[in-house]
Design an enzyme around this catalytic site. Structure first.
Site, PDB file in Angstrom:
ATOM      1  N   ARG A  80       7.859   2.106   0.048  1.00  0.00           N
ATOM      2  CA  ARG A  80       8.825   0.895  -0.037  1.00  0.00           C
ATOM      3  C   ARG A  80       9.221   0.169   1.135  1.00  0.00           C
ATOM      4  O   ARG A  80       9.278   0.987   2.192  1.00  0.00           O
ATOM      5  CB  ARG A  80      10.267   1.623  -0.376  1.00  0.00           C
ATOM      6  CG  ARG A  80      10.401   2.342  -1.864  1.00  0.00           C
ATOM      7  CD  ARG A  80      11.447   2.952  -2.309  1.00  0.00           C
ATOM      8  NE  ARG A  80      11.399   3.468  -3.740  1.00  0.00           N
ATOM      9  CZ  ARG A  80      10.702   4.607  -4.046  1.00  0.00           C
ATOM     10  NH1 ARG A  80      10.269   5.495  -3.134  1.00  0.00           N
ATOM     11  NH2 ARG A  80      10.573   5.090  -5.261  1.00  0.00           N
ATOM     12  N   HIS A 106       5.266  -0.091  -3.695  1.00  0.00           N
ATOM     13  CA  HIS A 106       3.746  -0.181  -3.811  1.00  0.00           C
ATOM     14  C   HIS A 106       3.094  -1.625  -3.937  1.00  0.00           C
ATOM     15  O   HIS A 106       2.180  -1.928  -4.696  1.00  0.00           O
ATOM     16  CB  HIS A 106       3.358   0.785  -5.080  1.00  0.00           C
ATOM     17  CG  HIS A 106       3.824   1.903  -4.880  1.00  0.00           C
ATOM     18  ND1 HIS A 106       3.700   2.822  -3.737  1.00  0.00           N
ATOM     19  CD2 HIS A 106       4.354   2.899  -5.869  1.00  0.00           C
ATOM     20  CE1 HIS A 106       3.805   3.933  -3.886  1.00  0.00           C
ATOM     21  NE2 HIS A 106       4.382   4.284  -5.109  1.00  0.00           N
ATOM     22  N   HIS A 180      -2.704   7.005  -5.573  1.00  0.00           N
ATOM     23  CA  HIS A 180      -1.790   7.531  -6.375  1.00  0.00           C
ATOM     24  C   HIS A 180      -2.060   8.563  -7.240  1.00  0.00           C
ATOM     25  O   HIS A 180      -1.605   8.544  -8.420  1.00  0.00           O
ATOM     26  CB  HIS A 180      -0.699   6.523  -6.802  1.00  0.00           C
ATOM     27  CG  HIS A 180       0.718   6.777  -6.765  1.00  0.00           C
ATOM     28  ND1 HIS A 180       1.198   7.678  -7.353  1.00  0.00           N
ATOM     29  CD2 HIS A 180       1.845   6.130  -5.934  1.00  0.00           C
ATOM     30  CE1 HIS A 180       2.682   7.641  -7.125  1.00  0.00           C
ATOM     31  NE2 HIS A 180       2.993   6.903  -6.335  1.00  0.00           N
ATOM     32  N   ASP A 251      10.071  13.636  -2.368  1.00  0.00           N
ATOM     33  CA  ASP A 251       9.599  11.992  -2.390  1.00  0.00           C
ATOM     34  C   ASP A 251       9.685  11.351  -1.106  1.00  0.00           C
ATOM     35  O   ASP A 251      10.101  10.444  -0.807  1.00  0.00           O
ATOM     36  CB  ASP A 251      10.305  11.528  -3.358  1.00  0.00           C
ATOM     37  CG  ASP A 251       9.723  10.184  -3.747  1.00  0.00           C
ATOM     38  OD1 ASP A 251       8.756   9.743  -3.504  1.00  0.00           O
ATOM     39  OD2 ASP A 251      10.307   9.512  -4.833  1.00  0.00           O
ATOM     40  N   GLU A 314       0.280  11.014  -0.899  1.00  0.00           N
ATOM     41  CA  GLU A 314      -0.350   9.566  -0.687  1.00  0.00           C
ATOM     42  C   GLU A 314      -0.578   9.369   0.680  1.00  0.00           C
ATOM     43  O   GLU A 314       0.667   9.177   1.548  1.00  0.00           O
ATOM     44  CB  GLU A 314       0.827   8.740  -1.160  1.00  0.00           C
ATOM     45  CG  GLU A 314       1.082   8.879  -2.625  1.00  0.00           C
ATOM     46  CD  GLU A 314       2.649   8.718  -2.925  1.00  0.00           C
ATOM     47  OE1 GLU A 314       2.755   7.395  -2.620  1.00  0.00           O
ATOM     48  OE2 GLU A 314       3.216   9.033  -3.825  1.00  0.00           O
TER      49      GLU A 314
HETATM   50  C1  FUC Z   1       6.117   7.372  -5.448  1.00  0.00           C
HETATM   51  C2  FUC Z   1       7.489   7.512  -5.199  1.00  0.00           C
HETATM   52  C3  FUC Z   1       8.419   6.816  -5.926  1.00  0.00           C
HETATM   53  C4  FUC Z   1       7.875   6.448  -7.318  1.00  0.00           C
HETATM   54  C5  FUC Z   1       6.285   6.311  -7.610  1.00  0.00           C
HETATM   55  C6  FUC Z   1       5.864   6.073  -8.846  1.00  0.00           C
HETATM   56  O1  FUC Z   1       5.444   7.215  -4.353  1.00  0.00           O
HETATM   57  O2  FUC Z   1       7.682   7.393  -3.810  1.00  0.00           O
HETATM   58  O3  FUC Z   1       9.502   7.414  -6.070  1.00  0.00           O
HETATM   59  O4  FUC Z   1       8.808   6.662  -8.463  1.00  0.00           O
HETATM   60  O5  FUC Z   1       5.715   6.882  -6.670  1.00  0.00           O
END
Ligand code: FUC
Length: 349
Positions: A80, A106, A180, A251, A314
């Site tokens: 974010r 993202h 991801h 998270d 990630e």
């Molecule tokens: C992640 C998180 C988020 C999100 C997403 C799909 O990287 O940081 O909160 O919901 O993926």
């Protein structure tokens, strides 16, 4: 070993390709041109049983603009950006706020995850791979500069899947790409990842505000964020400390203690079936997300995705680093070459 273009399929009326990479030890990965994504990752357990260790949609169309980003490459920026805003070379930039109208998540509405990437496969005696490439025009999603990027996946017989991220720009901009994938080492999502063990070689994490934006760098010691010794993910996941910092689980970004591609920064292991995933990276941080907001995803095999049935690792520059002095800002300038690597090594113990 083989690299095979298996089939073409369709997502939102676009023709997408699915590519299979396979090594000599029963490890294989299915990749897709849409999102340059990992669709499936198959590996044996201690008894030789080959199963999928990532979340995969039952239907390919579900990947269309998928808000869970299953296996996809995120960019231009992963994570974010607070208020979707940043200042670069004295100019204010306003990104698309694709999350609740508050943040850029993202990379925005037309991020890298939702592009149908070009690709080329390659193969030699010891490795097979595919190089995905795409271009993002100047001011796409609000980011300056025309950016050209490549993400190369290479699988070898040492059971490593290497992800190499490259990029160039014609104006100073932000670039912070990650993959991801949602891992679950039990195979075919048999058990929640709360029963798997995690090690993170990181003494510090980033605390979040109510919009999930990083606000403070904190030590992990004596907090539920301490994974400096391997710990069951479920051990502290329901602690009140964690509940005050994010909803339903982990998270958060961790700052890794070093950027050494020869030393695992993260280790995920399932003592039950013997599968171990070691992550090596040149990136300075990892965002760990424990699938806290499942959205009734229909997974391969007909199962509905459930909370904590997967974990994302990630690796990236610290999200929102541009707005936080002291963190990596993720700025790429003309003439510079973006070049980061992450290796997923699959072991059986
Ligand atoms: C992640 C998180 C988020 C999100 C997403 C799909 O990287 O940081 O909160 O919901 O993926």
């Amino acid at each position: 070993m083989k690299a095979l273009i298996e089939k073409t399929s369709s997502i939102n009326a676009q023709e997408v390709s699915i590519i299979l990479l396979e090594n000599n030890n029963n490890i294989s990965v299915r990749l897709m041109s849409y999102g340059a994504a990992i669709l499936e990752l198959l590996m044996p357990d201690r008894d030789g049983k080959v199963e999928n260790i990532v979340l995969t949609y039952e239907n390919i169309e579900e990947y269309n603009k998928c808000s869970t980003y299953f296996g996809m490459i995120c960019g231009r920026t992963s994570g974010r950006i607070g208020h979707g805003q940043f200042v670069l070379d004295g100019r204010n930039y306003a990104l698309n706020k694709n999350e609740k109208g508050i943040t850029n998540l993202h990379g925005g509405v037309e991020g890298f995850s939702f592009k149908n990437w070009g690709f080329e496969t390659f193969q030699n005696d010891n490795e097979v791979g595919v190089c995905f490439s795409t271009t993002s025009p100047d001011m796409e999603e609000g980011y300056p500069g025309k950016v050209q990027v490549e993400v190369t996946y290479t699988l070898n017989n040492k059971n490593e899947l290497k992800l190499e991220y490259k990029g160039e720009t014609d104006k100073a901009t932000l670039l912070n790409m990650t993959n991801h994938s949602y891992f679950n080492l039990s195979g075919n999502y048999k058990k929640p990842i709360t029963e798997e063990e995690l090690f993170i070689d990181g003494d510090r994490f980033i605390e979040l505000d109510e919009d999930m934006i990083g606000v403070d760098v904190k030590g992990v010691k004596e907090t539920p964020m301490d994974f400096t010794k391997p710990k069951l993910i479920g051990q502290d996941i329901n602690s009140s400390y964690l509940k005050n910092h994010s909803a339903n689980g982990y998270d958060h970004p961790w700052i890794l203690n070093n950027r050494d591609i020869n030393k695992p920064g993260i280790i995920l292991s399932d003592k039950n079936c013997g599968r171990v995933l070691k992550v090596y990276t040149t990136y300075p941080s990892v965002v760990v997300y424990t699938y806290n907001y499942p959205k009734n995803e229909l997974l391969k095999g007909g199962v509905i995705g459930d909370m904590h049935y997967a974990i994302c690792l990630e690796t990236q520059y610290e999200p929102n680093g541009i707005n936080y002095p002291g963190l990596n800002d993720g700025i790429l300038k003309p003439g510079e070459k973006y070049n980061e690597k992450t290796i997923f090594k699959f072991c059986i113990e």
